[in-house]
Design a protein around this motif. Structure first.
Motif, short mmCIF file in Angstrom:
data_model
loop_
_atom_site.label_atom_id
_atom_site.label_comp_id
_atom_site.label_asym_id
_atom_site.label_seq_id
_atom_site.Cartn_x
_atom_site.Cartn_y
_atom_site.Cartn_z
N PHE A 149 27.42 91.74 -35.33
CA PHE A 149 26.74 93.02 -35.51
C PHE A 149 25.61 93.13 -34.50
N GLU A 150 25.16 94.35 -34.25
CA GLU A 150 24.06 94.57 -33.33
C GLU A 150 22.73 94.17 -33.94
N GLU A 151 22.68 94.09 -35.27
CA GLU A 151 21.47 93.68 -35.97
C GLU A 151 21.86 92.89 -37.22
N ASN A 152 20.91 92.20 -37.77
CA ASN A 152 21.18 91.43 -38.99
C ASN A 152 21.50 92.36 -40.15
N VAL A 153 22.47 91.94 -40.98
CA VAL A 153 22.89 92.78 -42.11
C VAL A 153 22.89 91.96 -43.39
N THR A 154 22.91 92.67 -44.50
CA THR A 154 23.00 92.07 -45.84
C THR A 154 24.02 92.86 -46.64
N GLY A 155 24.91 92.15 -47.33
CA GLY A 155 25.91 92.84 -48.14
C GLY A 155 27.20 92.05 -48.24
N PHE A 156 28.33 92.77 -48.36
CA PHE A 156 29.64 92.16 -48.52
C PHE A 156 30.51 92.42 -47.29
N ILE A 157 31.27 91.40 -46.90
CA ILE A 157 32.29 91.52 -45.85
C ILE A 157 33.58 90.98 -46.44
N ALA A 158 34.63 91.79 -46.44
CA ALA A 158 35.89 91.39 -47.07
C ALA A 158 37.05 91.64 -46.11
N TYR A 159 38.06 90.79 -46.20
CA TYR A 159 39.26 90.92 -45.39
C TYR A 159 40.37 90.10 -46.05
N THR A 160 41.60 90.31 -45.59
CA THR A 160 42.75 89.61 -46.13
C THR A 160 43.40 88.76 -45.04
N LEU A 161 43.78 87.54 -45.41
CA LEU A 161 44.44 86.60 -44.51
C LEU A 161 45.85 86.34 -44.98
N ASP A 162 46.75 86.08 -44.04
CA ASP A 162 48.09 85.63 -44.41
C ASP A 162 48.03 84.16 -44.81
N ALA A 163 48.79 83.79 -45.82
CA ALA A 163 48.85 82.41 -46.29
C ALA A 163 50.26 81.88 -46.11
N PRO A 164 50.44 80.55 -46.10
CA PRO A 164 51.77 79.98 -45.84
C PRO A 164 52.80 80.22 -46.92
N GLY A 165 52.38 80.67 -48.11
CA GLY A 165 53.34 80.94 -49.17
C GLY A 165 53.67 79.73 -50.03
N THR A 166 53.00 78.62 -49.78
CA THR A 166 53.18 77.42 -50.60
C THR A 166 52.03 77.32 -51.59
N GLN A 167 52.13 76.37 -52.49
CA GLN A 167 51.06 76.17 -53.48
C GLN A 167 50.01 75.21 -52.92
N SER A 168 49.59 75.52 -51.69
CA SER A 168 48.56 74.74 -51.01
C SER A 168 47.82 75.67 -50.05
N PHE A 169 46.50 75.62 -50.09
CA PHE A 169 45.68 76.47 -49.24
C PHE A 169 44.64 75.61 -48.55
N THR A 170 44.63 75.67 -47.21
CA THR A 170 43.70 74.89 -46.41
C THR A 170 42.88 75.84 -45.54
N PHE A 171 41.57 75.64 -45.49
CA PHE A 171 40.72 76.51 -44.69
C PHE A 171 39.54 75.71 -44.15
N MET A 172 39.00 76.20 -43.03
CA MET A 172 37.82 75.58 -42.45
C MET A 172 36.60 75.90 -43.31
N LYS A 173 35.72 74.93 -43.46
CA LYS A 173 34.51 75.11 -44.26
C LYS A 173 33.64 76.20 -43.65
N PRO A 174 33.44 77.31 -44.35
CA PRO A 174 32.60 78.39 -43.79
C PRO A 174 31.13 78.02 -43.86
N ASP A 175 30.35 78.72 -43.06
CA ASP A 175 28.91 78.47 -43.02
C ASP A 175 28.22 79.25 -44.13
N SER A 176 28.51 78.89 -45.37
CA SER A 176 27.91 79.53 -46.55
C SER A 176 27.40 78.44 -47.47
N GLU A 177 26.33 78.70 -48.17
CA GLU A 177 25.78 77.70 -49.07
C GLU A 177 26.73 77.41 -50.23
N PHE A 178 27.38 78.47 -50.75
CA PHE A 178 28.35 78.29 -51.81
C PHE A 178 29.73 78.71 -51.31
#
Length: 288
Positions: A149-178
């Motif tokens: 963003f051009e400036e700092n923001v506060t709020g919600f950011i949402a999006y959808t990702l494709d998943a492999p379709g198996t009963q396993s989900f792997t993702f990189m650790k995001p830079d969030s406290e929780f």
């Protein structure tokens, strides 16, 4: 002197090739139209040990079809966000790394990052129109989508990702406290036979919809724990597995019992046969 000049030209040529390669890898992502707000859950997550104050939180909702994952970021006073699509770890869609992109944010210098603000944004029916850029690049040898963003923001950011379709989900650790993962209704994790989460979450539980929830606290995780993997299964899987084991054991016992009975019958027949042979021998001796 000539040799040094030659080496310098070679070095410059290699640098040009390297820089041009990096430039080619970076491309801009264009979102034609905003996503559907009603398709997401904007949960104002407040942890009790943080005095019920909102903090940067990333929540992944694994959908029941297991081929899509919804990511919702609660961001506070931030201008950048790194998104690692699943194709970075061997799955997902390269052509469309993210979809159904929704922004519910406000300039941080005009917003108080409190529960009331996030509750208001969560109930909003209109997306936010702020200037931003989405670019796809390569970081640490993996594809990453950079949201700026051009400036700092506060709020919600949402999006959808494709998943492999198996009963396993792997993702990189995001830079969030929780960091939270919400499994589909009727699915759980934690059984070493059927699947567990690595690294182990800080806490687990169930939400008001009965969905199994997992929580990681960024500050409690080690630096080497860059990726999180969650293997999950249906709640009934252990019961069916146990029933199958019992049925298998019952079948084995029945086979053994039948084998033991057949063996006894064969032994009885053999004893009768041997007795008849002895009688025949005795009869032949008497005739002599």
């Amino acid at each position: 002197m000539k040799m040094n000049t030659k080496n310098m030209f070679i070095l410059l040529a290699l640098m040009v090739i390297f820089i041009s390669g990096c430039v080619d890898q970076k491309k801009e992502i264009t979102i034609d139209e905003p996503g559907n707000i009603s398709s997401y859950e904007f949960d104002v997550f407040l942890e009790e040990w943080d005095n019920n104050t909102p903090v940067n939180t990333t929540t992944y909702y694994i959908l029941e079809n297991k081929v899509e994952v919804q990511a919702v970021h609660l961001v506070i006073n931030s201008s950048k966000l790194e998104i690692f699509p699943p194709d970075s770890l061997g799955g997902g869609s390269e052509k469309e790394p993210i979809k159904n992109f929704v922004l519910l944010v406000e300039p941080a210098n005009e917003t108080v990052a409190g529960p009331e603000t996030f509750s208001r944004l969560a109930n909003s029916i209109n997306v936010t129109y702020l200037n931003y850029t989405l670019t796809q690049d390569v970081s640490r040898g993996m594809k990453v989508v950079n949201l700026e963003f051009e400036e700092n923001v506060t709020g919600f950011i949402a999006y959808t990702l494709d998943a492999p379709g198996t009963q396993s989900f792997t993702f990189m650790k995001p830079d969030s406290e929780f960091i939270r993962v919400i499994l589909p209704e009727g699915y759980v994790t934690g059984n070493r036979v059927f699947g567990i989460a690595r690294p182990a979450p800080s806490s687990t539980g169930f939400d008001e919809k009965g969905r199994h929830t997992l929580l990681w606290v960024y500050s409690e995780m080690g630096e080497r724990e860059e990726a999180i993997q969650v293997k999950y299964y249906t709640e009934s899987a252990p019961m069916y597995f146990f029933a199958a084991i019992v049925a298998l054991l019952f079948g084995v016992v029945m086979v053994l019992m039948r084998y033991s009975r057949s063996r006894k019958e064969l032994e009885s027949v053999r004893e009768i046969f041997e007795l008849e042979k002895e009688y025949e021998k005795k009869g032949q001796r008497k005739k002599k």
